[in-house]
Design a protein around this motif. Structure first.
Motif, PDB file in Angstrom:
ATOM      1  N   GLY A 190      26.370 -14.619  34.662  1.00 33.09           N
ATOM      2  CA  GLY A 190      26.692 -14.459  33.666  1.00 33.09           C
ATOM      3  C   GLY A 190      25.690 -15.140  32.248  1.00 33.09           C
ATOM      4  O   GLY A 190      26.258 -15.642  30.716  1.00 33.09           O
ATOM      5  N   GLY A 191      24.606 -15.043  32.001  1.00 30.08           N
ATOM      6  CA  GLY A 191      23.948 -15.625  30.753  1.00 30.08           C
ATOM      7  C   GLY A 191      23.954 -17.156  31.418  1.00 30.08           C
ATOM      8  O   GLY A 191      23.310 -17.886  30.850  1.00 30.08           O
ATOM      9  N   ARG A 192      24.692 -18.079  32.483  1.00 28.09           N
ATOM     10  CA  ARG A 192      24.298 -19.270  32.713  1.00 28.09           C
ATOM     11  C   ARG A 192      23.602 -19.258  33.794  1.00 28.09           C
ATOM     12  O   ARG A 192      23.292 -18.965  34.209  1.00 28.09           O
ATOM     13  CB  ARG A 192      25.664 -20.047  33.347  1.00 28.09           C
ATOM     14  N   VAL A 193      22.755 -20.463  33.132  1.00 30.61           N
ATOM     15  CA  VAL A 193      21.635 -20.654  34.293  1.00 30.61           C
ATOM     16  C   VAL A 193      22.296 -21.337  35.675  1.00 30.61           C
ATOM     17  O   VAL A 193      22.817 -22.939  34.939  1.00 30.61           O
ATOM     18  CB  VAL A 193      20.370 -21.166  34.160  1.00 30.61           C
ATOM     19  N   LEU A 194      22.563 -21.415  36.802  1.00 32.18           N
ATOM     20  CA  LEU A 194      23.159 -23.119  37.986  1.00 32.18           C
ATOM     21  C   LEU A 194      21.544 -22.559  39.170  1.00 32.18           C
ATOM     22  O   LEU A 194      20.346 -21.814  39.356  1.00 32.18           O
ATOM     23  CB  LEU A 194      23.232 -22.061  38.895  1.00 32.18           C
ATOM     24  N   TYR A 195      21.491 -23.717  39.366  1.00 33.44           N
ATOM     25  CA  TYR A 195      20.841 -24.060  40.748  1.00 33.44           C
ATOM     26  C   TYR A 195      21.042 -24.648  41.732  1.00 33.44           C
ATOM     27  O   TYR A 195      22.862 -25.595  41.332  1.00 33.44           O
ATOM     28  CB  TYR A 195      19.570 -25.311  40.002  1.00 33.44           C
ATOM     29  N   ARG A 196      21.141 -24.311  43.363  1.00 36.35           N
ATOM     30  CA  ARG A 196      21.928 -24.197  44.173  1.00 36.35           C
ATOM     31  C   ARG A 196      20.877 -25.785  45.094  1.00 36.35           C
ATOM     32  O   ARG A 196      20.039 -26.300  44.360  1.00 36.35           O
ATOM     33  CB  ARG A 196      21.338 -23.473  45.580  1.00 36.35           C
ATOM     34  N   LEU A 197      21.916 -27.123  45.128  1.00 33.83           N
ATOM     35  CA  LEU A 197      21.933 -28.134  45.119  1.00 33.83           C
ATOM     36  C   LEU A 197      20.771 -28.489  46.333  1.00 33.83           C
ATOM     37  O   LEU A 197      19.845 -28.806  46.065  1.00 33.83           O
ATOM     38  CB  LEU A 197      22.796 -28.949  45.368  1.00 33.83           C
ATOM     39  N   SER A 198      21.023 -27.246  46.872  1.00 30.93           N
ATOM     40  CA  SER A 198      20.129 -27.203  48.544  1.00 30.93           C
ATOM     41  C   SER A 198      18.892 -26.931  48.098  1.00 30.93           C
ATOM     42  O   SER A 198      18.026 -27.076  48.780  1.00 30.93           O
ATOM     43  CB  SER A 198      21.108 -26.738  49.469  1.00 30.93           C
ATOM     44  N   ASP A 199      18.839 -25.654  46.791  1.00 31.56           N
ATOM     45  CA  ASP A 199      17.268 -25.174  46.244  1.00 31.56           C
ATOM     46  C   ASP A 199      16.155 -26.185  46.173  1.00 31.56           C
ATOM     47  O   ASP A 199      15.636 -26.498  45.951  1.00 31.56           O
ATOM     48  CB  ASP A 199      17.541 -24.269  45.705  1.00 31.56           C
ATOM     49  N   ILE A 200      17.170 -27.147  45.601  1.00 35.60           N
ATOM     50  CA  ILE A 200      16.929 -28.797  44.395  1.00 35.60           C
ATOM     51  C   ILE A 200      16.503 -29.756  45.144  1.00 35.60           C
ATOM     52  O   ILE A 200      14.867 -30.652  44.949  1.00 35.60           O
ATOM     53  CB  ILE A 200      17.520 -28.952  43.381  1.00 35.60           C
ATOM     54  N   GLU A 201      17.156 -29.666  46.679  1.00 33.35           N
ATOM     55  CA  GLU A 201      17.083 -30.937  47.723  1.00 33.35           C
ATOM     56  C   GLU A 201      15.500 -30.499  48.205  1.00 33.35           C
ATOM     57  O   GLU A 201      14.579 -31.385  48.945  1.00 33.35           O
ATOM     58  CB  GLU A 201      17.628 -31.021  48.715  1.00 33.35           C
ATOM     59  N   VAL A 202      15.530 -29.093  48.043  1.00 33.09           N
ATOM     60  CA  VAL A 202      14.726 -28.265  49.209  1.00 33.09           C
ATOM     61  C   VAL A 202      13.074 -29.077  48.424  1.00 33.09           C
ATOM     62  O   VAL A 202      11.402 -28.532  48.819  1.00 33.09           O
ATOM     63  CB  VAL A 202      14.123 -26.974  49.707  1.00 33.09           C
ATOM     64  N   PHE A 203      13.597 -27.956  46.911  1.00 35.69           N
ATOM     65  CA  PHE A 203      12.082 -28.014  45.838  1.00 35.69           C
ATOM     66  C   PHE A 203      11.385 -30.263  45.983  1.00 35.69           C
ATOM     67  O   PHE A 203       9.775 -30.229  45.929  1.00 35.69           O
ATOM     68  CB  PHE A 203      12.860 -27.561  44.106  1.00 35.69           C
ATOM     69  N   GLU A 204      12.726 -30.618  46.482  1.00 38.71           N
ATOM     70  CA  GLU A 204      12.249 -31.802  45.977  1.00 38.71           C
ATOM     71  C   GLU A 204      11.220 -32.519  47.520  1.00 38.71           C
ATOM     72  O   GLU A 204       9.944 -33.347  47.257  1.00 38.71           O
ATOM     73  CB  GLU A 204      12.986 -32.847  45.725  1.00 38.71           C
ATOM     74  N   LEU A 205      11.507 -32.234  47.913  1.00 33.70           N
ATOM     75  CA  LEU A 205      11.338 -32.479  49.303  1.00 33.70           C
ATOM     76  C   LEU A 205       9.476 -32.053  49.525  1.00 33.70           C
ATOM     77  O   LEU A 205       8.695 -32.129  49.817  1.00 33.70           O
ATOM     78  CB  LEU A 205      12.056 -32.137  51.055  1.00 33.70           C
ATOM     79  N   GLU A 206       9.742 -30.228  49.100  1.00 36.03           N
ATOM     80  CA  GLU A 206       8.235 -29.736  49.961  1.00 36.03           C
ATOM     81  C   GLU A 206       7.269 -31.039  47.935  1.00 36.03           C
ATOM     82  O   GLU A 206       5.800 -30.334  48.705  1.00 36.03           O
ATOM     83  CB  GLU A 206       8.528 -28.427  49.138  1.00 36.03           C
ATOM     84  N   ASN A 207       8.056 -31.275  46.999  1.00 32.60           N
ATOM     85  CA  ASN A 207       7.146 -31.816  46.532  1.00 32.60           C
ATOM     86  C   ASN A 207       6.754 -33.208  46.170  1.00 32.60           C
ATOM     87  O   ASN A 207       6.371 -34.115  45.455  1.00 32.60           O
ATOM     88  CB  ASN A 207       7.653 -31.320  44.998  1.00 32.60           C
ATOM     89  N   THR A 208       7.716 -34.034  47.726  1.00 33.77           N
ATOM     90  CA  THR A 208       7.406 -35.355  47.577  1.00 33.77           C
ATOM     91  C   THR A 208       6.123 -35.591  48.001  1.00 33.77           C
ATOM     92  O   THR A 208       5.199 -35.136  48.535  1.00 33.77           O
ATOM     93  CB  THR A 208       9.070 -36.164  48.812  1.00 33.77           C
ATOM     94  N   LYS A 209       5.289 -36.820  46.778  1.00 29.37           N
ATOM     95  CA  LYS A 209       3.736 -37.088  47.478  1.00 29.37           C
ATOM     96  C   LYS A 209       4.241 -38.301  47.978  1.00 29.37           C
ATOM     97  O   LYS A 209       4.333 -39.346  47.530  1.00 29.37           O
ATOM     98  CB  LYS A 209       2.655 -37.407  46.275  1.00 29.37           C
ATOM     99  N   SER A 210       2.848 -38.355  48.913  1.00 28.35           N
ATOM    100  CA  SER A 210       2.920 -40.241  49.494  1.00 28.35           C
ATOM    101  C   SER A 210       2.007 -40.382  49.455  1.00 28.35           C
ATOM    102  O   SER A 210       0.949 -39.831  48.963  1.00 28.35           O
ATOM    103  CB  SER A 210       3.062 -39.923  51.459  1.00 28.35           C
TER     104      SER A 210
END
Length: 81
Positions: free
Chosen positions: A38-58
């Protein structure tokens, strides 16, 4: 109970980014998966957590950290001296 979705402003706050950065990332088709309802942008928290894990650098890996961009100046980030 944690809510399953967060909006653009909440994600921007979580990552200390401008909401405009998230808008640009969507336009460039980069960044985390999002929903448009409905014109609102939403992010699934589970998708955000996966994105954060995939982009974590050691720092113990072969990763070479980039210098902070101009966008981070004035937010407690500075270039190394």
């Amino acid at each position: 109970m944690e809510k399953p979705f967060i909006n653009q402003d909440e994600l921007a706050g979580r990552w200390h980014l401008s909401p405009r950065t998230l808008e640009r990332w969507r336009w460039e088709k980069i960044g985390p998966t999002y929903l448009k309802v409905g014109g609102r942008v939403l992010y699934r928290l589970s998708d955000i957590e996966v994105f954060e894990l995939e982009n974590t650098k050691s720092l113990n890996s072969d990763f070479t950290p980039a210098l902070p961009t101009m966008a981070f100046q004035g937010r407690g980030f500075s270039y190394p001296h």
